[in-house]
Design a protein around this motif. Structure first.
Motif, short mmCIF file in Angstrom:
data_model
loop_
_atom_site.label_atom_id
_atom_site.label_comp_id
_atom_site.label_asym_id
_atom_site.label_seq_id
_atom_site.Cartn_x
_atom_site.Cartn_y
_atom_site.Cartn_z
N ILE A 181 -1.06 3.03 3.66
CA ILE A 181 -0.81 1.69 3.12
C ILE A 181 0.31 1.15 4.38
CG2 ILE A 181 0.37 0.65 1.33
CD1 ILE A 181 -0.79 2.67 -0.77
N LYS A 227 -6.78 -2.27 -8.23
CA LYS A 227 -6.34 -1.85 -6.87
C LYS A 227 -7.47 -2.59 -5.90
CE LYS A 227 -3.45 2.07 -7.50
NZ LYS A 227 -3.26 3.31 -7.42
N THR A 228 -7.31 -2.74 -4.77
CA THR A 228 -8.33 -3.04 -3.71
C THR A 228 -8.66 -1.60 -3.15
OG1 THR A 228 -7.39 -5.19 -3.27
CG2 THR A 228 -8.44 -4.22 -1.61
N VAL A 287 -9.90 0.67 -0.35
CA VAL A 287 -9.79 0.81 1.12
C VAL A 287 -10.52 1.98 1.70
CG1 VAL A 287 -8.02 0.99 3.15
CG2 VAL A 287 -7.42 -0.44 0.91
N LEU A 296 -1.59 -0.38 6.78
CA LEU A 296 -2.19 -1.59 6.42
C LEU A 296 -1.21 -2.92 6.51
CD1 LEU A 296 -4.06 -0.76 3.23
CD2 LEU A 296 -5.03 -1.27 5.29
N HIS A 297 0.10 -2.47 5.90
CA HIS A 297 1.02 -3.90 6.14
C HIS A 297 1.33 -4.05 7.47
CE1 HIS A 297 1.92 -4.14 1.80
NE2 HIS A 297 1.82 -3.05 1.67
N THR A 351 -2.66 -5.50 -4.58
CA THR A 351 -2.22 -6.51 -3.95
C THR A 351 -2.01 -7.57 -4.94
OG1 THR A 351 -4.45 -7.37 -3.70
CG2 THR A 351 -3.87 -5.76 -1.94
N VAL A 378 -4.98 0.35 -2.93
CA VAL A 378 -3.87 -0.67 -2.95
C VAL A 378 -3.50 -1.66 -3.40
CG1 VAL A 378 -4.72 -2.06 -0.73
CG2 VAL A 378 -2.26 -1.31 -1.16
N ILE A 418 -11.77 -3.36 2.41
CA ILE A 418 -11.13 -3.19 3.59
C ILE A 418 -11.47 -2.05 4.25
CG2 ILE A 418 -8.79 -3.14 4.80
CD1 ILE A 418 -7.63 -4.57 2.51
N GLN A 455 -10.22 0.20 7.23
CA GLN A 455 -9.14 0.45 8.06
C GLN A 455 -9.54 1.49 9.02
OE1 GLN A 455 -5.96 2.58 5.96
NE2 GLN A 455 -4.31 1.69 7.26
N LEU A 461 -3.34 -6.64 4.82
CA LEU A 461 -3.25 -7.23 3.41
C LEU A 461 -2.84 -8.62 3.19
CD1 LEU A 461 -1.27 -3.86 1.81
CD2 LEU A 461 -3.71 -4.50 1.77
N SER A 462 -2.50 -9.24 4.36
CA SER A 462 -1.85 -10.68 4.60
C SER A 462 -3.22 -11.69 4.01
CB SER A 462 -1.76 -11.05 5.84
OG SER A 462 -2.64 -11.07 6.94
#
Length: 526
Positions: free
Chosen positions: A516, A461-462, A464, A519-520, A453, A451, A495, A497, A525-526
């Motif tokens: 995704i 991408k990160t 996950v 995730l939000h 960020t 994802v 991450i 999840q 993702l914050s």
């Protein structure tokens, strides 16, 4: 085992088999009851021929004509196949739709395919009724849906539709005529509808390169008949005269018990199903089953031999697409573990870079196919001329998959164009990471993806790992520590999840965008 003839349509195929052995059981549909027992519905070749003809006559009475399209929307029921036969007898076009589809996506699919009517189950009838106004003129439903009258002006139950029997007037169908419109998954927008002709459908049953079937084989699928993979199992079984066992829906817990009970010897396994099945705790009797061959798509090298050892099977890897533009096969013992395979005779495969130049061995690029006899590969998406045009270039079918070829001509998958995970300048092999995580014993299902960020540099991408814990005492720290001992640093997910289940398509393919969104929602993702 070779086909005995080259019939023009699936209806002709069933008629030919019914003439040889009308009472032979062609299909066994299995549903798991709430108490865990198996309920079955059987169809002989004579049953299929009779019910398909009766339905065709009734649909003709409802106004279905040659070239008209209708939606076919239900889980795996015998009536699904009978509706396919009815369509072939009338020269009509059936449109398989994932029975879980609802709302705007369902509305789009019905409108885009210009469906005149629908053959569906009760739950799907309710989903269609919830859309409000549709252009459907008629509906034939399994059971007695509460909202039947809201679907279409003419609505009736399936049993009533076939009770009078009979058959429609004979229509000669050419191989070039459209058999069905099969929607793609639509992971990046509205799905496209692939136009599949009768000739293309039937020819695939005669193209089982690298697979040998015997007279005692029993085929199995738990995948939806709205997906091309399950359609392949159905087609091969009907063509070869081999019995096919079909689950109402896929269940990793019931896969092996069903195969044991019904004597299944061959089944297909897609990428998303592979870690799910392997995650079941190993048992001493795992290899005590009748299965001899698993036809896989996306078997990681790290799990290939594990599957063969644990379950006493051989693996044959096959790569293909709904569009049918190319194929690769890697039978057990033929090529390197983890390879997609090589193309069958008459087909050439090659790798191209972004500038359209052929790549040397080991350099990743887009996989493309072309026929060696010079005949162009044509792809048609219904009402989407630009997408049809873009799918081929200079005679080559473009797969959209990034692959590399080794020095000996074996092909290896990297990622789907637009879906790769680039990290610190390198692309991550997510299948390798998934195989490592599933071996931990801490998770029962896993999907590794990337994802973008604000912290990522452009193009990266990160990483996950979406996981489903094996038990309620899941220790995320233990999984992170396991990754540190089993994976290279660049392959360790940033991450973790944790999900109750991984959202998937009807073909058990994880839905990245849904993960995704979670995730939000969960603030990861914050």
């Amino acid at each position: 085992m070779e086909a005995n003839a080259d019939p023009a349509t699936i209806a002709d195929l069933v008629a030919a088999q019914a003439a040889r052995d009308p009472a032979k059981i062609a299909l066994t549909f299995v549903d798991v009851a709430t108490d865990g027992t198996y309920r079955t519905e059987l169809r002989s070749y004579a049953d299929l021929q009779r019910n398909g003809a009766a339905l065709a006559k009734r649909l003709a009475g409802l106004g279905l004509r040659r070239g008209d399209a209708f939606a076919l929307m239900m889980a795996n029921h015998p009536e699904f196949v009978e509706a396919m036969l009815a369509a072939a007898l009338l020269g009509a076009v059936f449109v398989p739709i994932d029975p879980r589809t609802i709302g705007e996506k369902l509305s789009f699919m019905l409108e885009h395919a210009q469906c005149r009517g629908v053959v569906c189950s009760s739950d799907c009838a309710a989903a269609i009724a919830d859309l409000g106004h549709t252009a459907l003129s008629w509906a034939v439903t399994l059971g007695e849906p509460t909202k039947a009258a809201a679907i279409a002006p003419a609505s009736l139950g399936y049993a009533a539709a076939i009770k009078d029997g009979g058959s429609p007037d004979r229509i000669d169908i050419s191989a070039a005529e459209t058999m069905m419109l099969m929607f793609t998954s639509g992971t990046t927008g509205n799905p496209k509808a692939v136009v599949i002709s009768h000739g293309a459908y039937m020819s695939r049953a005669r193209g089982m390169h690298g697979i040998d079937l015997g007279a005692d084989d029993v085929l199995y699928t738990g995948l939806s008949l709205t997906h091309i993979n399950a359609q392949g199992t159905l087609r091969i079984g009907l063509t070869s005269g081999l019995p096919v066992v079909i689950s109402r829906k896929f269940s990793k817990r019931h896969l092996w018990p069903i195969c044991r009970k019904f004597g299944c010897t061959v089944f297909n396994l897609l990428g998303g199903m592979i870690p799910e099945i392997y995650s079941i705790p190993e048992s001493p009797d795992d290899a005590d089953n009748p299965v001899r061959l698993i036809i896989s798509a996306g078997m990681p090298a790290d799990l290939w031999r594990e599957y063969e050892r644990r379950y006493g099977v051989t693996i044959c890897e096959i790569y293909g697409s709904t569009e049918g533009g190319g194929a690769l096969t890697n039978p057990s013992g033929a090529g390197p573990l983890g390879s997609l395979g090589k193309p069958p005779p008459g087909l050439e495969a090659a790798i191209f870079d972004d500038d359209g130049r052929r790549c040397p061995p080991l350099q990743p690029g887009e996989l493309r196919f072309r026929r060696m006899d010079g005949e162009p590969i044509r792809v048609s998406y219904f009402r989407n001329q630009q997408a049809s045009y873009d799918k081929t270039i200079d005679g080559w079918f473009r797969t959209g998959d990034v692959v590399h070829e080794d020095e000996n001509g074996w092909f290896f998958f990297h990622y789907r164009i637009g879906g790769g995970v680039r990290r610190n300048g390198d692309f991550i092999n997510t299948a390798l990471v998934e195989a490592a995580l599933i071996k931990s014993g801490l998770v029962s299902d896993v999907f590794v993806y990337g994802v973008a960020t604000p912290r990522n540099v452009a193009g990266e991408k990160t990483l996950v790992a979406a996981v489903v814990p094996s038990d309620a005492d899941f220790d995320q720290t233990a999984l992170v520590e396991y990754c540190a001992t089993k994976l290279q640093k660049r392959d360790i997910p940033e991450i973790i999840q944790v999900l109750r289940e991984i959202p998937k398509t009807i073909s058990e393919k994880p839905i990245e965008r849904a993960c995704i969104e979670r995730l939000h929602q969960d603030g990861l993702l914050s």
